[in-house]
Scaffold this active site. Structure first.
Site, PDB file in Angstrom:
ATOM      1  N   ASP A  10      23.389   6.821  74.569  1.00  0.00           N
ATOM      2  CA  ASP A  10      22.909   5.134  74.737  1.00  0.00           C
ATOM      3  C   ASP A  10      21.569   5.354  74.335  1.00  0.00           C
ATOM      4  O   ASP A  10      20.937   5.972  74.902  1.00  0.00           O
ATOM      5  CB  ASP A  10      23.353   5.051  76.131  1.00  0.00           C
ATOM      6  CG  ASP A  10      22.711   3.689  76.913  1.00  0.00           C
ATOM      7  OD1 ASP A  10      22.014   2.845  76.169  1.00  0.00           O
ATOM      8  OD2 ASP A  10      23.069   3.364  77.944  1.00  0.00           O
ATOM      9  N   ILE A  11      21.286   4.129  73.570  1.00  0.00           N
ATOM     10  CA  ILE A  11      19.911   3.837  73.041  1.00  0.00           C
ATOM     11  C   ILE A  11      18.774   3.705  74.069  1.00  0.00           C
ATOM     12  O   ILE A  11      17.723   3.834  73.989  1.00  0.00           O
ATOM     13  CB  ILE A  11      19.739   3.048  71.792  1.00  0.00           C
ATOM     14  CG1 ILE A  11      18.610   3.227  71.020  1.00  0.00           C
ATOM     15  CG2 ILE A  11      19.980   1.679  72.360  1.00  0.00           C
ATOM     16  CD1 ILE A  11      18.645   2.603  69.513  1.00  0.00           C
ATOM     17  N   ASN A  24      19.053 -10.431  68.163  1.00  0.00           N
ATOM     18  CA  ASN A  24      19.467 -11.676  67.456  1.00  0.00           C
ATOM     19  C   ASN A  24      18.113 -12.561  67.208  1.00  0.00           C
ATOM     20  O   ASN A  24      17.082 -12.158  67.752  1.00  0.00           O
ATOM     21  CB  ASN A  24      20.520 -12.499  68.588  1.00  0.00           C
ATOM     22  CG  ASN A  24      19.869 -13.089  69.878  1.00  0.00           C
ATOM     23  OD1 ASN A  24      18.749 -13.667  69.772  1.00  0.00           O
ATOM     24  ND2 ASN A  24      20.587 -12.652  70.869  1.00  0.00           N
ATOM     25  N   VAL A  33      23.590  -4.094  72.019  1.00  0.00           N
ATOM     26  CA  VAL A  33      22.581  -3.497  72.194  1.00  0.00           C
ATOM     27  C   VAL A  33      21.529  -4.413  72.931  1.00  0.00           C
ATOM     28  O   VAL A  33      20.640  -3.802  73.454  1.00  0.00           O
ATOM     29  CB  VAL A  33      22.193  -2.589  70.791  1.00  0.00           C
ATOM     30  CG1 VAL A  33      20.921  -2.315  70.653  1.00  0.00           C
ATOM     31  CG2 VAL A  33      23.319  -1.579  70.342  1.00  0.00           C
ATOM     32  N   ASP A  34      21.471  -5.368  72.097  1.00  0.00           N
ATOM     33  CA  ASP A  34      20.346  -6.507  72.632  1.00  0.00           C
ATOM     34  C   ASP A  34      20.335  -6.792  74.057  1.00  0.00           C
ATOM     35  O   ASP A  34      19.308  -6.574  74.497  1.00  0.00           O
ATOM     36  CB  ASP A  34      20.478  -7.843  71.582  1.00  0.00           C
ATOM     37  CG  ASP A  34      19.193  -8.459  71.898  1.00  0.00           C
ATOM     38  OD1 ASP A  34      18.059  -8.061  71.919  1.00  0.00           O
ATOM     39  OD2 ASP A  34      19.571  -9.672  71.469  1.00  0.00           O
ATOM     40  N   THR A 123      26.854  -3.628  63.209  1.00  0.00           N
ATOM     41  CA  THR A 123      28.213  -3.272  63.091  1.00  0.00           C
ATOM     42  C   THR A 123      29.142  -3.555  64.439  1.00  0.00           C
ATOM     43  O   THR A 123      30.034  -3.396  64.440  1.00  0.00           O
ATOM     44  CB  THR A 123      28.229  -1.671  63.225  1.00  0.00           C
ATOM     45  OG1 THR A 123      27.807  -1.085  64.396  1.00  0.00           O
ATOM     46  CG2 THR A 123      27.791  -1.115  61.856  1.00  0.00           C
ATOM     47  N   GLY A 124      28.517  -4.364  65.282  1.00  0.00           N
ATOM     48  CA  GLY A 124      29.052  -4.904  66.418  1.00  0.00           C
ATOM     49  C   GLY A 124      29.643  -6.199  66.177  1.00  0.00           C
ATOM     50  O   GLY A 124      30.493  -6.649  65.305  1.00  0.00           O
TER      51      GLY A 124
END
Length: 173
Positions: A10-11, A24, A33-34, A123-124
């Site tokens: 998990d980043i 975005n 992720v954002d 990639t999402g």
């Protein structure tokens, strides 16, 4: 130790100087992720993103560019926001995806960051095929790292397939 590594995880839990956010263009949070970075990092990240929108990025952050904010409550010092391109079968946007990585590392250098963690940008929801995104990302980072002094640039992959793809390109992790 290798300068470029891959880990599965998990980043938002990475103890590095800077984590890169697959943002975005609004800089105001979103999904994937954002959204995770904004939720776990807290309101300071959003406040700084709003200030950026009010000053330099009134129309949003263009794809391929990068800008930094605090990391709020995350274990990193900074969040580097970059907007990945949406994948297209009709148009080659590889240069924009590579620019996300190069420009994020340029911002990290300016900040004095020695360790940086990247997600699998685009990639999402932006639908970039993982193998192609990994090839572009690892290539851009290898190019940029050769010219700078990072202790570690880490790709943090959420699922096993993405981890396996990035790790193979890096040469094992």
């Amino acid at each position: 130790m290798r300068v470029i590594t891959a880990v599965r995880g998990d980043i938002t839990e990475q103890h590095v100087d800077a984590i890169v956010n697959a943002a975005n263009s609004s800089l105001l949070g979103g999904g994937g992720v954002d959204g995770a970075i904004h939720r776990k990092g807290g309101k300071r990240i959003l406040e700084e993103c709003r200030a950026l929108r009010a000053s330099h990025y009134g129309k949003g952050l263009p794809a391929g560019e990068a800008v930094a904010t605090t990391a709020g409550q995350l274990p990193a010092r900074w969040v580097i926001h970059t907007v990945g391109p949406v994948w297209s079968a009709e148009q080659d946007r590889s240069d924009l995806l590579a620019a996300c990585h190069r420009n994020s590392l340029a911002v990290a250098r300016e900040l004095g960051a020695r360790t940086v963690a990247f997600p699998a940008i685009s990639t999402g929801i932006f639908s970039w095929p993982v193998a192609d995104a990994a090839r572009i990302a690892v290539g851009a980072v290898q190019e940029a790292v050769d010219k700078s002094a990072f202790d570690e640039v880490r790709f943090v992959l959420f699922d096993q397939m993405a981890y396996d793809t990035y790790a193979e390109l890096i040469g094992g992790a």
